[in-house]
Design a protein around this motif. Structure first.
Motif, PDB file in Angstrom:
ATOM      1  N   VAL A  73     -20.390 -97.405 121.551  1.00 14.34           N
ATOM      2  CA  VAL A  73     -20.962 -98.753 121.455  1.00 14.34           C
ATOM      3  C   VAL A  73     -20.135 -99.658 120.546  1.00 14.34           C
ATOM      4  O   VAL A  73     -19.600 -99.221 119.523  1.00 14.34           O
ATOM      5  CB  VAL A  73     -22.414 -98.685 120.913  1.00 14.34           C
ATOM      6  CG1 VAL A  73     -22.980-100.084 120.715  1.00 14.34           C
ATOM      7  CG2 VAL A  73     -23.292 -97.873 121.852  1.00 14.34           C
ATOM      8  N   VAL A  74     -20.034-100.933 120.937  1.00 12.51           N
ATOM      9  CA  VAL A  74     -19.436-101.970 120.099  1.00 12.51           C
ATOM     10  C   VAL A  74     -20.514-103.021 119.842  1.00 12.51           C
ATOM     11  O   VAL A  74     -21.267-103.384 120.754  1.00 12.51           O
ATOM     12  CB  VAL A  74     -18.212-102.617 120.775  1.00 12.51           C
ATOM     13  CG1 VAL A  74     -17.879-103.967 120.129  1.00 12.51           C
ATOM     14  CG2 VAL A  74     -17.005-101.693 120.692  1.00 12.51           C
ATOM     15  N   VAL A  75     -20.581-103.506 118.610  1.00  9.06           N
ATOM     16  CA  VAL A  75     -21.561-104.529 118.235  1.00  9.06           C
ATOM     17  C   VAL A  75     -20.821-105.817 117.882  1.00  9.06           C
ATOM     18  O   VAL A  75     -19.921-105.820 117.033  1.00  9.06           O
ATOM     19  CB  VAL A  75     -22.411-104.075 117.026  1.00  9.06           C
ATOM     20  CG1 VAL A  75     -23.396-105.180 116.638  1.00  9.06           C
ATOM     21  CG2 VAL A  75     -23.147-102.783 117.350  1.00  9.06           C
ATOM     22  N   VAL A  76     -21.207-106.913 118.546  1.00 11.37           N
ATOM     23  CA  VAL A  76     -20.567-108.205 118.311  1.00 11.37           C
ATOM     24  C   VAL A  76     -21.629-109.206 117.856  1.00 11.37           C
ATOM     25  O   VAL A  76     -22.513-109.581 118.632  1.00 11.37           O
ATOM     26  CB  VAL A  76     -19.872-108.731 119.584  1.00 11.37           C
ATOM     27  CG1 VAL A  76     -19.146-110.040 119.272  1.00 11.37           C
ATOM     28  CG2 VAL A  76     -18.911-107.691 120.135  1.00 11.37           C
ATOM     29  N   CYS A  87     -18.133-102.323 132.052  1.00  9.49           N
ATOM     30  CA  CYS A  87     -18.757-102.382 130.731  1.00  9.49           C
ATOM     31  C   CYS A  87     -20.189-102.910 130.856  1.00  9.49           C
ATOM     32  O   CYS A  87     -20.453-103.869 131.577  1.00  9.49           O
ATOM     33  CB  CYS A  87     -17.951-103.291 129.803  1.00  9.49           C
ATOM     34  SG  CYS A  87     -18.583-103.352 128.117  1.00  9.49           S
ATOM     35  N   LYS A  88     -21.104-102.285 130.156  1.00  8.64           N
ATOM     36  CA  LYS A  88     -22.500-102.712 130.164  1.00  8.64           C
ATOM     37  C   LYS A  88     -22.746-103.568 128.917  1.00  8.64           C
ATOM     38  O   LYS A  88     -22.855-103.047 127.808  1.00  8.64           O
ATOM     39  CB  LYS A  88     -23.430-101.491 130.173  1.00  8.64           C
ATOM     40  CG  LYS A  88     -23.238-100.564 131.368  1.00  8.64           C
ATOM     41  CD  LYS A  88     -23.562-101.281 132.676  1.00  8.64           C
ATOM     42  CE  LYS A  88     -23.590-100.323 133.856  1.00  8.64           C
ATOM     43  NZ  LYS A  88     -22.272 -99.755 134.177  1.00  8.64           N
ATOM     44  N   ILE A  89     -22.790-104.868 129.117  1.00 15.17           N
ATOM     45  CA  ILE A  89     -22.992-105.783 127.990  1.00 15.17           C
ATOM     46  C   ILE A  89     -24.457-106.172 127.881  1.00 15.17           C
ATOM     47  O   ILE A  89     -25.050-106.709 128.817  1.00 15.17           O
ATOM     48  CB  ILE A  89     -22.126-107.051 128.158  1.00 15.17           C
ATOM     49  CG1 ILE A  89     -20.637-106.679 128.111  1.00 15.17           C
ATOM     50  CG2 ILE A  89     -22.461-108.079 127.067  1.00 15.17           C
ATOM     51  CD1 ILE A  89     -19.699-107.852 128.274  1.00 15.17           C
ATOM     52  N   ILE A  90     -25.039-105.875 126.728  1.00 19.86           N
ATOM     53  CA  ILE A  90     -26.427-106.234 126.446  1.00 19.86           C
ATOM     54  C   ILE A  90     -26.417-107.474 125.552  1.00 19.86           C
ATOM     55  O   ILE A  90     -25.894-107.434 124.438  1.00 19.86           O
ATOM     56  CB  ILE A  90     -27.168-105.101 125.725  1.00 19.86           C
ATOM     57  CG1 ILE A  90     -27.205-103.845 126.590  1.00 19.86           C
ATOM     58  CG2 ILE A  90     -28.582-105.543 125.351  1.00 19.86           C
ATOM     59  CD1 ILE A  90     -27.803-102.634 125.877  1.00 19.86           C
ATOM     60  N   ILE A  91     -26.961-108.564 126.043  1.00 21.25           N
ATOM     61  CA  ILE A  91     -27.085-109.752 125.214  1.00 21.25           C
ATOM     62  C   ILE A  91     -28.250-109.530 124.256  1.00 21.25           C
ATOM     63  O   ILE A  91     -29.369-109.235 124.671  1.00 21.25           O
ATOM     64  CB  ILE A  91     -27.356-111.011 126.074  1.00 21.25           C
ATOM     65  CG1 ILE A  91     -26.182-111.271 127.030  1.00 21.25           C
ATOM     66  CG2 ILE A  91     -27.604-112.220 125.174  1.00 21.25           C
ATOM     67  CD1 ILE A  91     -24.851-111.547 126.347  1.00 21.25           C
ATOM     68  N   LEU A  92     -27.978-109.663 122.971  1.00 17.42           N
ATOM     69  CA  LEU A  92     -29.000-109.514 121.929  1.00 17.42           C
ATOM     70  C   LEU A  92     -29.026-110.821 121.148  1.00 17.42           C
ATOM     71  O   LEU A  92     -28.110-111.106 120.374  1.00 17.42           O
ATOM     72  CB  LEU A  92     -28.664-108.337 121.009  1.00 17.42           C
ATOM     73  CG  LEU A  92     -29.647-108.093 119.850  1.00 17.42           C
ATOM     74  CD1 LEU A  92     -31.042-107.788 120.378  1.00 17.42           C
ATOM     75  CD2 LEU A  92     -29.152-106.957 118.959  1.00 17.42           C
ATOM     76  N   GLY A 140     -16.895 -99.708 116.994  1.00 12.95           N
ATOM     77  CA  GLY A 140     -16.278-100.937 116.512  1.00 12.95           C
ATOM     78  C   GLY A 140     -17.273-102.066 116.384  1.00 12.95           C
ATOM     79  O   GLY A 140     -18.380-102.008 116.920  1.00 12.95           O
ATOM     80  N   GLN A 141     -16.868-103.112 115.655  1.00 12.02           N
ATOM     81  CA  GLN A 141     -17.703-104.287 115.470  1.00 12.02           C
ATOM     82  C   GLN A 141     -16.828-105.521 115.380  1.00 12.02           C
ATOM     83  O   GLN A 141     -15.648-105.444 115.027  1.00 12.02           O
ATOM     84  CB  GLN A 141     -18.549-104.144 114.205  1.00 12.02           C
ATOM     85  CG  GLN A 141     -17.724-103.954 112.937  1.00 12.02           C
ATOM     86  CD  GLN A 141     -18.592-103.853 111.700  1.00 12.02           C
ATOM     87  OE1 GLN A 141     -19.264-104.800 111.327  1.00 12.02           O
ATOM     88  NE2 GLN A 141     -18.575-102.673 111.066  1.00 12.02           N
ATOM     89  N   LEU A 187     -23.397-104.526 122.387  1.00  9.68           N
ATOM     90  CA  LEU A 187     -24.473-105.416 121.958  1.00  9.68           C
ATOM     91  C   LEU A 187     -23.803-106.732 121.610  1.00  9.68           C
ATOM     92  O   LEU A 187     -22.982-106.800 120.693  1.00  9.68           O
ATOM     93  CB  LEU A 187     -25.206-104.855 120.740  1.00  9.68           C
ATOM     94  CG  LEU A 187     -26.210-103.719 120.971  1.00  9.68           C
ATOM     95  CD1 LEU A 187     -26.843-103.317 119.643  1.00  9.68           C
ATOM     96  CD2 LEU A 187     -27.282-104.132 121.958  1.00  9.68           C
ATOM     97  N   MET A 188     -24.127-107.801 122.336  1.00 16.89           N
ATOM     98  CA  MET A 188     -23.417-109.070 122.210  1.00 16.89           C
ATOM     99  C   MET A 188     -24.357-110.207 121.814  1.00 16.89           C
ATOM    100  O   MET A 188     -25.327-110.510 122.520  1.00 16.89           O
ATOM    101  CB  MET A 188     -22.747-109.407 123.552  1.00 16.89           C
ATOM    102  CG  MET A 188     -21.986-110.712 123.576  1.00 16.89           C
ATOM    103  SD  MET A 188     -20.350-110.595 122.816  1.00 16.89           S
ATOM    104  CE  MET A 188     -19.476-109.664 124.108  1.00 16.89           C
ATOM    105  N   ASP A 189     -24.072-110.832 120.682  1.00 17.68           N
ATOM    106  CA  ASP A 189     -24.797-112.037 120.288  1.00 17.68           C
ATOM    107  C   ASP A 189     -24.322-113.189 121.181  1.00 17.68           C
ATOM    108  O   ASP A 189     -23.244-113.107 121.792  1.00 17.68           O
ATOM    109  CB  ASP A 189     -24.505-112.339 118.810  1.00 17.68           C
ATOM    110  CG  ASP A 189     -25.396-113.442 118.259  1.00 17.68           C
ATOM    111  OD1 ASP A 189     -26.425-113.745 118.890  1.00 17.68           O
ATOM    112  OD2 ASP A 189     -25.053-113.999 117.203  1.00 17.68           O
TER     113      ASP A 189
END
Length: 212
Positions: free
Chosen positions: A4-7, A76-81, A31-32, A52-54
């Motif tokens: 997972v990557v957190v943005v 890539c599975k991008i989850i908008i958070l 990564g972040q 996890l994408m802001d």
């Protein structure tokens, strides 16, 4: 292990999410990033399973980053958070290729669950967002004539057949004044100026064929 990557541009939020994710043995935060552009570069380099994408960030929004990633890494599975669920954010994000859309009011467990579901190919759309999507879909799929009453539709079809007000009155057994009232309502609901345009509308939408 789910990579997972957190943005997110809010450091406290980002680090808090990461700290919780690291307690789950099935998740590996690799990564972040604090901006959309930085996040897109990191994602394309590390190829995580889930992101996890802001949305609202300086130096590239979450929508911009999602578009960039989807061009070169569509799996890539991008989850908008995010905190936002208005139309100006929801639909562009999903159109850009976001896989799931959840709000920051979600619990930590719900976020973890969304990540695990994404890794399995199951998307999660927050209920408020899903409601907006359904409302938009219903609005887009409805036609102006769907707003007509049953009697107004009968009058409209008569107009489509070239009938005069008197002929409509005789056919439907209603007064001439009632016919005129129906015609006025029909023109307003269809947003047309006269009977000719109403007749054109009937034929353009194949309403006579549907009647048959």
């Amino acid at each position: 292990m789910i990579r997972v990557v957190v943005v997110d541009d809010h450091e406290i939020v980002r680090k808090g999410i990461i700290a919780y994710l690291q307690t789950d043995p099935e998740i590996d935060v690799i990564g972040q990033a604090s901006s959309g552009n930085e996040g897109a570069q990191l994602i394309l380099k590390e190829k995580p399973d889930v992101v996890l994408m802001d949305l609202m960030m300086d130096n590239g929004t979450g929508i911009d980053a999602t578009k960039l990633v989807m061009q070169d890494y569509p799996n890539c599975k991008i989850i908008i958070l995010t905190s936002y669920y208005d139309d100006q954010q929801v639909f562009p994000a999903l159109e850009a290729g976001a896989f799931s859309y959840i709000l920051k009011t979600s619990s930590a467990d719900e976020i973890v669950s969304a990540i695990k579901k994404a890794a399995k190919g199951e998307n999660v759309i927050e209920s408020k967002v899903a409601s907006k999507m359904m409302t938009s879909f219903r609005g887009a799929s409805r036609k102006p004539h769907d707003e007509l009453t049953e009697r107004e539709m009968e009058v409209l079809l008569c107009i489509g057949n070239g009938m005069t007000n008197q002929e409509i009155s005789d056919k439907l057994y209603i007064g001439i004044k009632t016919v005129k009232t129906h015609v006025s309502n029909i023109l307003a609901k269809l947003d047309v100026h006269d009977r000719t345009q109403a007749a054109v509308y009937v034929h353009k939408n194949n309403l006579l064929k549907q009647e048959g």
